[in-house]
Design a protein around this motif. Structure first.
Motif, PDB file in Angstrom:
ATOM      1  N   UNK A  66       0.826  -1.073  -0.215  1.00  0.00           N
ATOM      2  CA  UNK A  66      -0.033   0.002   0.084  1.00  0.00           C
ATOM      3  C   UNK A  66       0.759   1.396  -0.101  1.00  0.00           C
ATOM      4  N   UNK A  67       1.700   1.494   1.025  1.00  0.00           N
ATOM      5  CA  UNK A  67       2.389   2.642   1.092  1.00  0.00           C
ATOM      6  C   UNK A  67       3.435   2.670  -0.092  1.00  0.00           C
ATOM      7  N   UNK A  68       4.014   1.605  -0.571  1.00  0.00           N
ATOM      8  CA  UNK A  68       4.864   1.321  -1.957  1.00  0.00           C
ATOM      9  C   UNK A  68       3.999   1.988  -2.827  1.00  0.00           C
ATOM     10  N   UNK A  69       2.680   1.926  -3.043  1.00  0.00           N
ATOM     11  CA  UNK A  69       2.158   2.624  -4.376  1.00  0.00           C
ATOM     12  C   UNK A  69       2.164   4.057  -4.453  1.00  0.00           C
ATOM     13  N   UNK A  70       2.590   4.866  -3.371  1.00  0.00           N
ATOM     14  CA  UNK A  70       2.633   6.310  -3.423  1.00  0.00           C
ATOM     15  C   UNK A  70       4.028   6.583  -4.001  1.00  0.00           C
ATOM     16  N   UNK A  71       3.835   7.803  -4.424  1.00  0.00           N
ATOM     17  CA  UNK A  71       5.146   8.004  -4.922  1.00  0.00           C
ATOM     18  C   UNK A  71       6.226   8.299  -3.986  1.00  0.00           C
ATOM     19  N   UNK A  72       7.424   8.191  -4.310  1.00  0.00           N
ATOM     20  CA  UNK A  72       8.845   8.399  -3.615  1.00  0.00           C
ATOM     21  C   UNK A  72       9.390   7.153  -2.700  1.00  0.00           C
ATOM     22  N   UNK A  73       8.779   5.936  -3.081  1.00  0.00           N
ATOM     23  CA  UNK A  73       9.297   4.823  -2.572  1.00  0.00           C
ATOM     24  C   UNK A  73       9.527   5.001  -0.862  1.00  0.00           C
ATOM     25  N   UNK A  74       8.133   5.409  -0.338  1.00  0.00           N
ATOM     26  CA  UNK A  74       8.186   5.678   1.117  1.00  0.00           C
ATOM     27  C   UNK A  74       8.626   4.335   1.891  1.00  0.00           C
ATOM     28  N   UNK A  75       8.184   3.013   1.604  1.00  0.00           N
ATOM     29  CA  UNK A  75       8.669   2.172   2.418  1.00  0.00           C
ATOM     30  C   UNK A  75      10.137   2.126   2.628  1.00  0.00           C
ATOM     31  N   UNK A  76      10.969   2.458   1.470  1.00  0.00           N
ATOM     32  CA  UNK A  76      12.352   2.149   1.712  1.00  0.00           C
ATOM     33  C   UNK A  76      13.006   3.514   2.432  1.00  0.00           C
ATOM     34  N   UNK A  77      12.249   4.832   2.287  1.00  0.00           N
ATOM     35  CA  UNK A  77      12.614   6.014   2.758  1.00  0.00           C
ATOM     36  C   UNK A  77      12.481   5.687   4.536  1.00  0.00           C
ATOM     37  N   UNK A  78      11.320   5.365   4.770  1.00  0.00           N
ATOM     38  CA  UNK A  78      10.931   5.151   6.168  1.00  0.00           C
ATOM     39  C   UNK A  78      11.662   4.119   6.991  1.00  0.00           C
ATOM     40  N   UNK A  79      11.718   3.052   6.226  1.00  0.00           N
ATOM     41  CA  UNK A  79      12.577   1.853   6.831  1.00  0.00           C
ATOM     42  C   UNK A  79      13.761   1.387   5.794  1.00  0.00           C
ATOM     43  N   UNK A  80      14.548   2.088   5.860  1.00  0.00           N
ATOM     44  CA  UNK A  80      16.011   2.017   5.051  1.00  0.00           C
ATOM     45  C   UNK A  80      16.315   0.710   5.141  1.00  0.00           C
ATOM     46  N   UNK A  81      17.000   0.260   3.959  1.00  0.00           N
ATOM     47  CA  UNK A  81      17.799  -1.254   4.091  1.00  0.00           C
ATOM     48  C   UNK A  81      18.756  -1.237   5.451  1.00  0.00           C
ATOM     49  N   UNK A  82      19.514  -0.386   5.727  1.00  0.00           N
ATOM     50  CA  UNK A  82      20.527  -0.504   6.687  1.00  0.00           C
ATOM     51  C   UNK A  82      19.744  -0.829   8.080  1.00  0.00           C
ATOM     52  N   UNK A  83      18.521  -0.167   8.214  1.00  0.00           N
ATOM     53  CA  UNK A  83      17.724  -0.279   9.424  1.00  0.00           C
ATOM     54  C   UNK A  83      17.153  -1.739   9.500  1.00  0.00           C
ATOM     55  N   UNK A  84      16.699  -2.170   8.414  1.00  0.00           N
ATOM     56  CA  UNK A  84      16.171  -3.533   8.755  1.00  0.00           C
ATOM     57  C   UNK A  84      16.551  -4.474   9.377  1.00  0.00           C
ATOM     58  N   UNK A  85      17.845  -4.777   9.494  1.00  0.00           N
ATOM     59  CA  UNK A  85      18.680  -5.789  10.260  1.00  0.00           C
ATOM     60  C   UNK A  85      18.415  -5.534  11.757  1.00  0.00           C
ATOM     61  N   UNK A  86      18.479  -4.364  12.188  1.00  0.00           N
ATOM     62  CA  UNK A  86      18.256  -3.875  13.583  1.00  0.00           C
ATOM     63  C   UNK A  86      16.744  -4.097  13.977  1.00  0.00           C
ATOM     64  N   UNK A  87      15.865  -3.788  13.148  1.00  0.00           N
ATOM     65  CA  UNK A  87      14.450  -4.069  13.174  1.00  0.00           C
ATOM     66  C   UNK A  87      14.102  -5.545  13.354  1.00  0.00           C
ATOM     67  N   UNK A  88      14.759  -6.134  12.536  1.00  0.00           N
ATOM     68  CA  UNK A  88      14.615  -7.726  12.492  1.00  0.00           C
ATOM     69  C   UNK A  88      14.999  -8.392  13.794  1.00  0.00           C
ATOM     70  N   UNK A  89      16.081  -7.677  14.564  1.00  0.00           N
ATOM     71  CA  UNK A  89      16.650  -8.343  15.867  1.00  0.00           C
ATOM     72  C   UNK A  89      15.827  -7.806  16.743  1.00  0.00           C
ATOM     73  N   UNK A  90      15.268  -6.705  16.797  1.00  0.00           N
ATOM     74  CA  UNK A  90      14.189  -6.223  17.726  1.00  0.00           C
ATOM     75  C   UNK A  90      13.158  -7.076  17.590  1.00  0.00           C
ATOM     76  N   UNK A  91      12.594  -7.502  16.352  1.00  0.00           N
ATOM     77  CA  UNK A  91      11.195  -8.475  16.417  1.00  0.00           C
ATOM     78  C   UNK A  91      11.432  -9.771  16.892  1.00  0.00           C
ATOM     79  N   UNK A  92      12.802 -10.273  16.617  1.00  0.00           N
ATOM     80  CA  UNK A  92      13.194 -11.616  16.982  1.00  0.00           C
ATOM     81  C   UNK A  92      13.035 -11.684  18.531  1.00  0.00           C
ATOM     82  N   UNK A  93      13.452 -10.512  19.382  1.00  0.00           N
ATOM     83  CA  UNK A  93      13.332 -10.825  20.860  1.00  0.00           C
ATOM     84  C   UNK A  93      11.930 -10.742  21.258  1.00  0.00           C
TER      85      UNK A  93
END
Length: 450
Positions: A53-80
């Motif tokens: 949904x958010x990716x359908x809007x202009x500007x590639x918002x998912x990548x801007x809000x959740x950049x690739x570099x941040x996703x491993x850290x978010x994944x670690x938090x989610x695993x806890x």
């Protein structure tokens, strides 16, 4: 002050977590009006904040809000959060409640598992040519997907039963017992699938299998009695924080051991929950379970968003939508044919049997956990992952409306007193089948249902 491009990665992760929590809280208020369990809101938020949904809007918002570099850290938090939730789910699943339930319950539970497994295997065989991966053989792909099709989410099922006032009914008690049996079998089968997929050859597979069996025996016959004695002494000698630290540390160690063996960390957390004492020990609830549940509740929404970032419904295309229809129809038909018809044969009326089928069709967080393992191991393609996540959302959301349509969902107060909402968990407040704690067991309310 740092510019936008120079923000520390930790700061980006913190604001991402804030976005996830606020979006989840807003969606929870909305779905509560639709009489849906919290997991529906959380899965929906994960999809909304991702490319679907958010990716359908202009500007590639998912990548801007959740950049690739941040996703491993978010994944670690989610695993806890996930590991802690699986520990609570194992603690809530009281296997002693399955004793003396009779052959009829066992037969219904077996069919509620094997029929969707068989239909899921057939659908997986049809989908392998288009959705299978080069590194995974047909047999492993089919075996894994068949297991995913046969899952019933025990925690969210218990919440629906409690909120619908079905705790003391034949439908509610039968569903709780069958879901408990199915959960145990499904996790055992999944361990086997993960061992097969992760092993580099026949010799390594048997080594992983032997270590898994040894781990299970140690947990059942050494850790469980030792844990009961240690907890009894620690409650008298130490404070609340020490007891909590000991349990959480042990959960993480158990998760590490199963990861080292070659299966998945969540199996270690789930197994440690299974061996936790279930006698009346109020301190364990106040000092251990309640704080762990709060932490898990805060961190698990991150898991749903991390999952949603890998789901792109728009990328399915026409052929993908046809495959999605096959997946949803197979999932629903398998559970209703495998649960409703045997329940009818066991003596329930058609209305009750249909309600039982609707309850057994819920999948919730349990399904997403299994799908996450499959994606992590490369067992399924990105498109297949998307289709299965959408199926989990739809089948979980179906239960409430179907129960109301059948006149099987009323006020919980109508069937007896319930726990206060602040301590409400997966188990109903009356002694029912597995997962509901009765007078002879620890009155722990269990994990937040999902």
């Amino acid at each position: 002050m740092a510019t936008g491009d120079a923000l520390p990665l930790e700061a980006i992760v913190l604001i991402d977590v804030a976005v996830v929590l606020l979006a989840g809280a807003a969606m929870a208020r909305f779905v509560r009006r639709l009489h849906q369990p919290p997991v529906v809101a959380e899965i929906a938020v994960g999809l909304l904040l991702g490319p679907s949904l958010l990716g359908l809007l202009p500007g590639d918002l998912p990548a801007r809000i959740f950049p690739d570099d941040a996703r491993p850290l978010l994944g670690a938090i989610s695993q806890v959060g996930l590991v802690l939730f699986m520990f609570l789910a194992g603690w809530e699943l009281d296997l002693t409640r399955l004793r003396g339930r009779g052959r009829s319950v066992g037969a219904v539970a077996a069919l509620a598992m094997t029929v969707p497994f068989a239909l899921g295997a057939g659908a997986a065989a049809l989908l392998y040519s288009s959705q299978g991966t080069d590194d995974v053989g047909r047999g492993t792909f089919v075996f894994y997907l068949a297991t995913a099709f046969s899952i019933t989410a025990f925690p969210v099922l218990a919440r629906i039963i409690r909120d619908g006032g079905l705790s003391t009914t034949r439908v509610g008690t039968l569903a709780m017992a069958c879901a408990a049996i199915g959960d145990v079998v499904a996790w055992c089968v999944l361990v086997l699938v993960v061992a097969v997929a992760g092993a580099g050859g026949t010799g390594e597979f048997f080594l992983v299998l032997a270590l898994t069996v040894a781990y299970g025996l140690v947990m059942a016959f050494a850790v469980r009695p030792l844990l009961a004695r240690v907890l009894l002494r620690q409650r008298a000698r130490t404070g609340r924080s020490t007891l909590l630290v000991l349990i959480v540390s042990a959960v993480f160690v158990s998760s590490f051991v199963t990861s080292w063996i070659g299966i998945h960390a969540i199996f270690g957390a789930f197994a440690f929950g299974l061996v936790m004492p279930r006698r009346r020990v109020p301190e364990l609830h106040h000092e251990v379970e309640a704080p762990i549940e709060k932490v898990s509740t805060l961190l698990l929404p991150v898991f749903f968003v991390v999952t949603g970032l890998s789901v792109d419904i728009g990328a399915l295309g026409a052929s993908g939508l046809l495959a999605l229809a096959l997946v949803v129809v197979t999932a629903v038909l398998g559970k209703f044919a495998g649960a409703a018809l045997p329940a009818r044969a066991a003596g329930l009326g058609w209305r009750e049997a249909t309600a039982f089928g609707a309850l057994m069709n819920t999948r919730g967080l349990t399904e997403l956990v299994i799908l996450g393992i499959g994606r992590e191991l490369g067992l399924i393609s990105a498109q297949m992952f998307t289709m299965m996540v959408v199926m989990a959302l739809l089948t979980t959301a179906m239960a409430g409306p179907l129960l109301r349509l059948l006149g099987m969902s009323g006020s919980p107060a109508a069937t007896g007193p319930q726990r206060p909402e602040s301590t409400a968990g997966a188990g109903p407040s009356v002694p029912v089948a597995a997962g509901g704690r009765g007078e002879d067991s620890d009155p722990l309310p269990g994990p937040r249902p999902r």
